[in-house]
Write an enzyme that holds these catalytic residues in place. Structure first.
Site, mmCIF file in Angstrom:
data_model
loop_
_atom_site.group_PDB
_atom_site.id
_atom_site.type_symbol
_atom_site.label_atom_id
_atom_site.label_comp_id
_atom_site.label_asym_id
_atom_site.label_seq_id
_atom_site.Cartn_x
_atom_site.Cartn_y
_atom_site.Cartn_z
ATOM 1 N N GLY A 125 1.674 -32.085 -82.728
ATOM 2 C CA GLY A 125 1.634 -33.115 -83.936
ATOM 3 C C GLY A 125 2.708 -33.907 -84.889
ATOM 4 O O GLY A 125 3.058 -34.671 -85.989
ATOM 5 N N GLY B 247 7.809 -28.100 -87.990
ATOM 6 C CA GLY B 247 6.940 -27.646 -86.637
ATOM 7 C C GLY B 247 7.531 -26.108 -86.318
ATOM 8 O O GLY B 247 7.508 -25.564 -87.300
ATOM 9 N N LYS C 9 20.734 -23.564 -71.709
ATOM 10 C CA LYS C 9 21.333 -22.992 -70.203
ATOM 11 C C LYS C 9 23.114 -22.771 -70.548
ATOM 12 O O LYS C 9 23.715 -22.947 -69.622
ATOM 13 C CB LYS C 9 20.783 -23.848 -68.910
ATOM 14 C CG LYS C 9 19.585 -24.440 -69.035
ATOM 15 C CD LYS C 9 18.481 -22.917 -68.484
ATOM 16 C CE LYS C 9 16.982 -23.536 -68.520
ATOM 17 N NZ LYS C 9 16.181 -22.321 -67.636
ATOM 18 N N ILE D 185 13.413 -31.534 -77.341
ATOM 19 C CA ILE D 185 14.344 -31.041 -76.505
ATOM 20 C C ILE D 185 15.330 -31.398 -76.297
ATOM 21 O O ILE D 185 16.596 -30.868 -75.908
ATOM 22 C CB ILE D 185 13.496 -30.843 -74.965
ATOM 23 C CG1 ILE D 185 11.959 -30.133 -75.091
ATOM 24 C CG2 ILE D 185 14.071 -30.783 -73.891
ATOM 25 C CD1 ILE D 185 10.892 -30.224 -74.512
ATOM 26 N N GLU E 229 0.991 -28.469 -90.392
ATOM 27 C CA GLU E 229 0.002 -28.288 -89.584
ATOM 28 C C GLU E 229 -0.216 -26.251 -89.328
ATOM 29 O O GLU E 229 -1.449 -26.017 -89.709
ATOM 30 C CB GLU E 229 0.761 -28.328 -88.033
ATOM 31 C CG GLU E 229 0.569 -29.765 -87.362
ATOM 32 C CD GLU E 229 1.722 -30.355 -86.978
ATOM 33 O OE1 GLU E 229 0.793 -30.698 -85.213
ATOM 34 O OE2 GLU E 229 2.507 -29.809 -86.310
#
Length: 502
Positions: free
Chosen positions: A388, A269, A408, A364, A294
């Site tokens: 994808g 990715g 954070k 995430i 990709e």
């Protein structure tokens, strides 16, 4: 090279015009399809002229929005410019532009988040309407009217086939030697589909050129504009640690004979963590690697420039400005190694399963049972879209998801009791990696998964809280999956209220 040397069809030279004249062909309410995938190969002049035109309408109190379909993310000259003037009523299938993200999250733009391999079938069945205008960037137009794509293929050929009107941007910044790197092969709408004859990333099965009914071309615009991708930041300690855990996993799998020494085709990715993993592969004792992916990022380009990687199939590049210049200046190094395909082929589930891809994608957040959220912050705020990752995760031989354990500055744990948004169900997630360690979830029950993820992947700040939550879940009379509903999303509630999960 003069611009018009890139336009070798005499009839299309007569259709040369300004971006403003081309944009005038687009009407309010039109369905507009554009080239572009991960910040590469998108039209840059006409969208800006269109944005100016939309603003003029809005200044007069008239409405003007379009429905925008692309390959994936584009750049500030397209998504950003149109978002500035609130010019998009509907957007699909993937976006990373911050201005367009704001429009989506504020409800100004309706957004379809779908698997990238699935957008073409959705379009063919009529779910997305009939395309009025396609705006496609190319690197050149041949004398017979065939088109040489630029640094992204995406959904270009489908848009060219489908649109009532076509606008071509000929971008002389794109390297002329891209010609021959593309492999255009179309999936038809009829069933059963033709077998896609790809058994190796290096296979070429189609044509180097895109085609279009020349009667549909209403405008040709000359440009000289670079693709706009942000530089990759240097790999931080967390990214290097994640990469190190994955390298140890690969070595173990090779030792056990589960994967060959030269690996299976790699999918990676986008993002800094993914790029760090590719950099680690390039520094390891691996040779003759191949990629079926990709996008080709900086790290993969470096491998292709050596003997580390001998072939890469993708639908686009996603290069930092520095590496984009390097690619253009040294394209002969890559011409025989790189194949750029339509995204329906680069992300096709059947091919991914057949050739045994190793999929590596970012998350995430993950929960203790192995479900992955890769699209939304706190369950409702869209970041980019699924892209994808699902195409590969569900069909890969090995499916890996990576994330730092904290975000954070420690106020968010990336390992949570329950993700508020599930993009990848636990059945599609085999390996989870943070800088703390790696959890191999293959063959494990939900309880076994939970204990391993907490032990290996959670940060010490949050590990005791996750263990406490797991014990509460075990008090549930039905404990196949020890979920404690009362507290499952309490961490996210606490962050929204206080600014910290801790």
């Amino acid at each position: 090279m003069k611009y018009n040397e890139r336009i070798r069809h005499l009839g299309l030279k007569r259709k040369l015009c300004s971006a403003e004249q081309a944009a005038a062909w687009i009407k309010p309410g039109d369905v507009v399809g554009t080239s572009g995938f991960t910040g590469s190969g998108y039209p840059k002049a006409v969208p800006q002229a269109l944005a100016k035109r939309i603003k003029e309408f809005h200044d007069k109190g008239d409405s003007f929005q379009i429905k925008l379909l692309t390959g994936a993310s584009t750049g500030p000259e397209l998504d950003g410019a149109l978002a500035d003037v609130n010019g998009v009523s509907y957007r699909a299938p993937f976006n990373s532009d911050p201005k367009m993200r704001k429009r989506i999250n504020e409800g100004d733009t309706q957004y379809l988040d779908t698997h990238l391999s699935g957008l073409s079938p959705l379009y063919r069945c009529g779910a997305l309407g009939q395309m009025d205008v396609a705006i496609i960037e190319v690197s050149s137009i041949n004398a017979d009217g065939s088109l040489v794509a630029s640094t992204a293929v995406g959904n270009n050929q489908l848009w060219l086939n489908s649109a009532k009107k076509v606008i071509i941007e000929v971008n002389s910044w794109q390297c002329a030697e891209l010609e021959g790197m593309h492999d255009i092969w179309e999936v038809t709408s009829s069933f059963p589909h033709k077998i896609i004859p790809i058994s190796d990333p290096s296979n070429r099965i189609g044509s180097p050129y895109m085609t279009v009914d020349l009667e549909k071309i209403v405008a040709v615009v000359e440009t000289h504009s670079a693709d706009r991708n942000a530089p990759f930041t240097a790999s931080d300690e967390n990214a290097r640690s994640i990469a190190g855990h994955i390298m140890e996993f690969f070595k173990y799998e090779i030792k056990k004979g589960h994967i060959p020494y030269h690996m299976l085709p790699i999918q990676s990715g986008i993002g800094n963590v993914a790029n760090a993993v590719i950099e680690a592969l390039s520094e390891g004792d691996f040779y003759d690697l191949k990629a079926y992916t990709e996008v080709i990022q900086d790290g993969m380009l470096a491998m292709l420039a050596t003997d580390k990687m001998i072939a890469a199939s993708a639908t686009s590049f996603s290069l930092s400005p520095e590496k984009a210049r390097y690619f253009n200046e040294n394209i002969q190094l890559f011409r025989k190694k790189v194949v750029l395909r339509p995204q329906e082929i680069s992300n096709h589930p059947e091919i991914i399963r057949r050739i045994g891809c190793i999929a590596m994608n970012g998350a995430i957040e993950v929960d203790i049972f192995g479900n992955v959220n890769s699209t939304h912050i706190m369950g409702s705020k869209m970041m980019n879209g699924i892209g994808g990752s699902g195409d590969y995760a569900r069909n890969a031989y090995i499916s890996i998801f990576m994330t730092p354990s904290l975000a954070k500055e420690g106020k968010i744990s990336s390992v949570v009791p329950m993700v508020p948004r599930v993009d990848h169900i636990s059945q599609d997630v085999q390996i989870i990696v943070t800088e703390r360690g790696l959890a191999d979830l293959r063959g494990l029950s939900p309880k076994e998964r939970a204990k391993l993820i907490i032990q290996n992947c959670a940060h010490p700040i949050y590990k005791p809280l996750l263990q406490e939550y797991y014990q509460l879940g075990l008090q549930n009379p039905s404990i196949q999956t020890p979920l404690f509903l009362k507290e499952a999303l309490s961490w996210h509630d606490k962050f929204v209220e206080t600014g910290s999960m801790a």
